[in-house]
Design an enzyme around this catalytic site. Structure first.
Site, mmCIF file in Angstrom:
data_model
loop_
_atom_site.group_PDB
_atom_site.id
_atom_site.type_symbol
_atom_site.label_atom_id
_atom_site.label_comp_id
_atom_site.label_asym_id
_atom_site.label_seq_id
_atom_site.Cartn_x
_atom_site.Cartn_y
_atom_site.Cartn_z
ATOM 1 N N THR A 89 43.209 45.249 35.195
ATOM 2 C CA THR A 89 43.398 43.802 35.311
ATOM 3 C C THR A 89 44.069 43.432 36.637
ATOM 4 O O THR A 89 43.799 42.375 37.191
ATOM 5 C CB THR A 89 44.222 43.251 34.127
ATOM 6 O OG1 THR A 89 45.459 43.965 34.063
ATOM 7 C CG2 THR A 89 43.479 43.424 32.823
ATOM 8 N N ASN A 111 48.720 47.503 34.911
ATOM 9 C CA ASN A 111 47.380 47.756 34.368
ATOM 10 C C ASN A 111 46.383 47.722 35.527
ATOM 11 O O ASN A 111 46.018 46.646 36.004
ATOM 12 C CB ASN A 111 47.046 46.683 33.325
ATOM 13 C CG ASN A 111 45.694 46.919 32.656
ATOM 14 O OD1 ASN A 111 44.814 47.576 33.221
ATOM 15 N ND2 ASN A 111 45.531 46.393 31.463
ATOM 16 N N GLU A 115 49.345 36.130 43.691
ATOM 17 C CA GLU A 115 49.037 35.296 44.849
ATOM 18 C C GLU A 115 48.749 36.088 46.109
ATOM 19 O O GLU A 115 48.046 35.611 46.998
ATOM 20 C CB GLU A 115 50.205 34.338 45.095
ATOM 21 C CG GLU A 115 50.652 33.805 43.761
ATOM 22 C CD GLU A 115 51.459 32.546 43.752
ATOM 23 O OE1 GLU A 115 50.961 31.521 44.203
ATOM 24 O OE2 GLU A 115 52.591 32.590 43.248
ATOM 25 N N GLN A 146 42.724 40.885 39.428
ATOM 26 C CA GLN A 146 43.525 39.757 39.890
ATOM 27 C C GLN A 146 43.573 39.686 41.416
ATOM 28 O O GLN A 146 43.401 38.616 41.999
ATOM 29 C CB GLN A 146 44.945 39.861 39.310
ATOM 30 C CG GLN A 146 45.700 38.561 39.384
ATOM 31 C CD GLN A 146 47.038 38.630 38.672
ATOM 32 O OE1 GLN A 146 47.558 39.713 38.396
ATOM 33 N NE2 GLN A 146 47.596 37.491 38.375
ATOM 34 N N GLY A 164 55.037 40.873 41.578
ATOM 35 C CA GLY A 164 53.957 39.967 41.208
ATOM 36 C C GLY A 164 52.696 40.278 41.999
ATOM 37 O O GLY A 164 52.767 40.746 43.134
#
Lengths: 691, 179
Positions: free
Chosen positions: A587, A584, A657, A591, A654
């Site tokens: 978002t 997405n 981070e 992030q 991911g």
């Protein structure tokens, strides 16, 4: 079942309406009948023993139901732990020993918040103080090798010979302070018993994992414990563990046989929940005159508590970012009388990359080379230490695209050459990586008779956008529109699942959902019957071949420095990311931008200050521990280069981070470029810059 | 039961009158959350340092954690629950969702109430620390990103949604003030 792809489409968050109208309920928000409130009392000394807790002094106060301390607390299982074995941080109210300032010594339970707080503030606690040691330094006499559970020591090639043969050697030492996750939602738990079953609503990053720890801790069967966590106000690592709020609320519910809510105060969040440990990181880099690295030596030390093993894996990026014939890494742990440190956003890599990427910039300076070019010249063909192939490595694309968008090509690499009025102006950059992967999880999908699909997995959404992302993933895996997906998450009863942590939440959950969807689609379908498929990915993950799997980014920044005040302001910040297929873009961009703001905050603001005389943390609030505010943050550019992780369904990686990693070094390098002075110690405070 | 430590007060919240028995020490935030059940306002620090508890008292933004409930009697209080009209999101809420002006959402109620109060302050001509001309007869400063950042700096967001929040506020500003 013809549906357009949902992955790759920018969509607002599913829970967006609930969050802008105040309807989204967080852990402290659920109304409950007969609720009592627990207020925590923490130790004011850093080491010693409790001489006395004068419970009688508060027992008669209005509304007080009682006090729990080590003399009447339920006994806990000393074997309970998290990822690195038994965790003494969990053993609250078990004895009179004080291992650090801020350790819980009592829980006061009362009818109302005000009554609990008043009694907790009044409760007389006296101590027999013992000498403490909270002074962190890499050459501390108690320093020892870090546990080799991950990011273990490596030694390839002949380091000393390569350094001796190098035309240029950088030999410097970098420091980062204690930093605090500082999620806006203070840790809160409400616990109660329903018959023999313990129920809890808790703010955490993974209800299944937390429930297993809680069950072990209180010597209960797993089926006797249920933990729910619907909306979580951020975690950043600090809610990855079974927190003191949940342990103490469970004790309260157990002793007083009614629902007890324990919400940590903001200072207690600083004093009692996971922080990033201070680090001290000596680095040596050796290179030929043309910039080719010959040697990388990175031997960081970090602090921890004897209560709990932990590894701040600062050298993970060092083992994978650049090619060099000799690479040597060692992590050293220094046990001190402090709060047990734990993972904070970008664990290891955030402080580690500050050191490595600052040293790379120093190397470029001494070589008279463009720092961007230095990175490009040392791009490895395979894992520099492991020798394993890269599953996908698009760092060069991040570097080149980022440099182009930023306008890096026109940079004069000499320091202190740009002025605007009284301000010095500089630019800097850094390259980063963060490992990616997945952990075993269980998902089930039910094809309902109304044509919808119920997707169940014990995931959590800390604000990562997990609900929205998993809905899109499930829709694509089932080849349906998102409107037909009903997602249930946030409950330990939904089965084993990895937590939202380690940048492995979405990959772990998506894998299980994708596999369940594939199996469901393979089944003969009778639309008049409900069909459920449940999948556990443990075996699938074992079959994943060993490779270097990482997300990458390149960060570019422009800062201004006022030499008269020492104020550094970030004027531009641009990050290019290779994080696999982006589920997405709306978002995901939020992030990684949020991560970069965390990095900006780490670079310029954040420092947990410990008074060595008392051993106490002296700035345990948002006035003393500043996190970046609106006025600190410019508009930030972040974008994604095409990337695909071949080992993971839909090619995702991911993104939680990587944004946090690298930004601090880029800013420190820009401050050097502006001023000519290296900043090897974070944060880059006014007094470290002022001239 | 009214005594030395408790009192009955009347709070006007989102156009509804609430009669409450409160501990005299009760903050407006705790009265809203625990007394009335409006848990949209959040307790991020309980010290006025984070802004998560921001509500509007007579249209002005206050940190409800540093406001005693007994001192809020007589004020028209607006919380996040009362920002939207009849089920319709107001422009600023809509733009927060559309532009992703939050991640975890915990600071969001405070950011939204603060933004509504801030826009009114700006429309009334109040200067900020970054306003160039602060002379009494100066025209209202143009509301740009720098003004929004300065005026919203009492509302912390650890997820780092600041750039999206600023965009959402600027995007909704005209409609909010006109509406």
């Amino acid at each position: 079942m013809n549906a357009v792809n949902s992955i790759g489409v920018a969509r607002p968050r599913i829970e967006g309406q609930a969050k802008v109208t105040g309807r989204a309920r967080y852990a402290a928000d659920k109304p409950m009948r007969d609720l009592a409130f627990g207020s925590v009392v923490v130790s004011t000394v850093a080491r010693g023993r409790i001489r006395d807790i004068d419970v009688a002094a508060v027992k008669g106060m209005p509304g007080v139901l009682g006090v729990i301390d080590y003399r009447n607390a339920p006994r806990l299982n000393p074997e309970a732990g998290h990822f690195f074995g038994p965790d003494g941080g969990l053993q609250l109210l078990q004895d009179d020993v004080i291992p650090f300032a801020g350790r819980a010594v009592a829980l006061v339970v009362a009818e109302t918040l005000e009554q609990a707080k008043a009694a907790a503030d009044t409760l007389p606690v006296t101590y027999d103080q013992e000498p403490h040691d909270t002074g962190f330094t890499a050459d501390h006499p108690n320093a020892r090798p870090a546990a080799p559970l991950f990011d273990g020591p490596e030694d390839i090639g002949d380091l000393e010979a390569e350094l001796a043969a190098s035309a240029v050697v950088v030999d410097e030492r970098y420091h980062t302070p204690e930093e605090h996750c500082s999620a806006m939602e203070p840790h809160s738990a409400t616990a109660w018993w329903e018959g023999e079953r313990l129920q809890a609503i808790d703010s955490n990053q993974g209800p299944f994992f937390i429930a297993t720890v809680l069950a072990t801790l209180f010597s209960l069967g797993f089926e006797q414990v249920r933990v729910r966590t619907e909306h979580v106000g951020g975690g950043f690592g600090s809610k990855g563990m079974c927190g003191p709020q949940l342990v103490l609320a469970t004790m309260g519910a157990t002793l007083f046989r009614r629902p007890v809510r324990v919400t940590l105060t903001r200072d207690q969040v600083f004093l009692m929940t996971a922080m990033r440990p201070a680090t001290e990181q000596p680095i040596r880099l050796g290179a030929d005159a043309d910039g080719r690295l010959r040697a990388i030596q990175h031997e960081p030390a970090f602090e921890l508590s004897p209560l709990a093993e932990y590894i701040e894996g600062c050298t993970e990026p060092t083992k994978t970012l650049y090619a060099a014939p000799a690479i040597r890494t060692r992590n050293t742990a220094v046990p001190l009388d402090i709060l047990p440190p734990y993972s904070m956003r970008g664990p290891g890599a955030a402080p580690g990359s500050f050191a490595l990427e600052s040293a790379m910039d120093e190397l470029a300076e001494r070589l008279g080379l463009d720092p961007l070019e230095l990175r490009l010249r040392n791009e490895p063909a395979v894992g520099p230490v492991s020798g394993l192939p890269f599953s996908s490595r698009n760092l060069v694309a991040c570097l080149r695209t980022g440099a182009e968008r930023f306008g890096w090509a026109t940079r004069d690499h000499r320091p202190r050459t740009r002025r605007e009025g009284h301000l010095l102006v500089g630019t800097g950059m850094a390259a980063t990586s963060f490992s990616v992967g997945a952990f075993p999880s269980v998902a089930s999908i039910t094809a309902e008779v109304d044509g919808t699909f119920t997707v169940i997995i014990a995931a959590t959404d800390l604000g990562t956008g997990a609900r929205t992302a998993l809905t899109a993933i499930a829709a694509d895996a089932l080849a349906i529109d998102t409107e037909r997906v009903r997602l249930r998450i946030s409950d330990s009863e939904l089965g084993p699942a990895w937590s939202a942590g380690g940048s492995r939440g979405t990959t772990s959950w998506a894998w299980a959902i994708t596999e369940a969807a594939a199996q469901l689609r393979d089944q003969p379908r009778d639309p008049s019957r409900r069909v459920t498929v449940t999948v556990d990915t443990t075996q699938l993950l074992n079959d994943l071949p060993s490779m270097e799997r990482h997300a990458y980014s390149a960060v570019f920044t422009e800062v201004t420095v006022d030499p008269a005040t020492g104020e550094v302001r970030v004027r531009r910040l641009l990050g290019m990311f290779a994080v696999g297929q982006v589920v997405n873009p709306l978002t995901a961009r939020s992030q990684v931008i949020g991560g970069m703001i965390g990095g900006l905050s780490m670079a310029l603001h954040e420092e947990g200050v410990r008074d060595q005389v008392s051993g106490r943390h002296v700035n345990a609030d948002f006035a003393g521990y500043h996190i970046a505010a609106h006025a600190d943050v410019p508009d930030i550019e972040a974008d994604f280069v095409p990337d695909y992780e071949p080992g993971i369904p839909f090619g995702i990686k991911g993104a939680g981070e990587i944004g946090n990693v690298g930004t601090a070094a880029a800013i420190a390098n820009a401050v050097w470029h502006a001023t000519g002075k290296r900043q090897r110690r974070l944060p880059i405070r006014l007094d470290r810059v002022v001239e | 039961m009214t005594d030395d430590t408790h009192g009955e007060i009347v709070l006007r919240v989102n156009d509804v009158t609430h009669r409450l028995l409160v501990d005299n020490r009760t903050t407006l935030l705790d009265a809203l959350r625990e007394g009335i059940g409006h848990t949209g306002s959040k307790k991020g620090c309980d010290r006025g340092q984070c802004g998560a508890c921001t509500v509007l008292c007579d249209g002005r933004r206050v940190v409800s954690c540093l406001t005693l409930a007994v001192a809020a009697e007589g004020a028209e209080i607006t919380t996040i629950e009362g920002l939207a009209g009849d089920g319709e999101l107001r422009p600023i809420q809509r733009e927060f969702v559309r532009l992703d002006g939050f991640q975890c959402g915990y600071c969001t109620s405070g950011q939204l109430c603060s933004a509504v109060g801030m826009l009114a302050e700006h429309a009334a001509g109040w200067p900020s620390a970054v306003t160039a001309d602060v002379s009494p007869d100066a025209p209202a400063p143009e509301l740009d990103a720098a003004e929004v950042r300065e005026r919203m700096s009492g509302n912390l967001c650890r997820c780092g949604a600041y750039p999206s929040i600023v965009r959402a506020v600027l995007s909704a500003a005209r409609e909010e003030v006109a509406g």
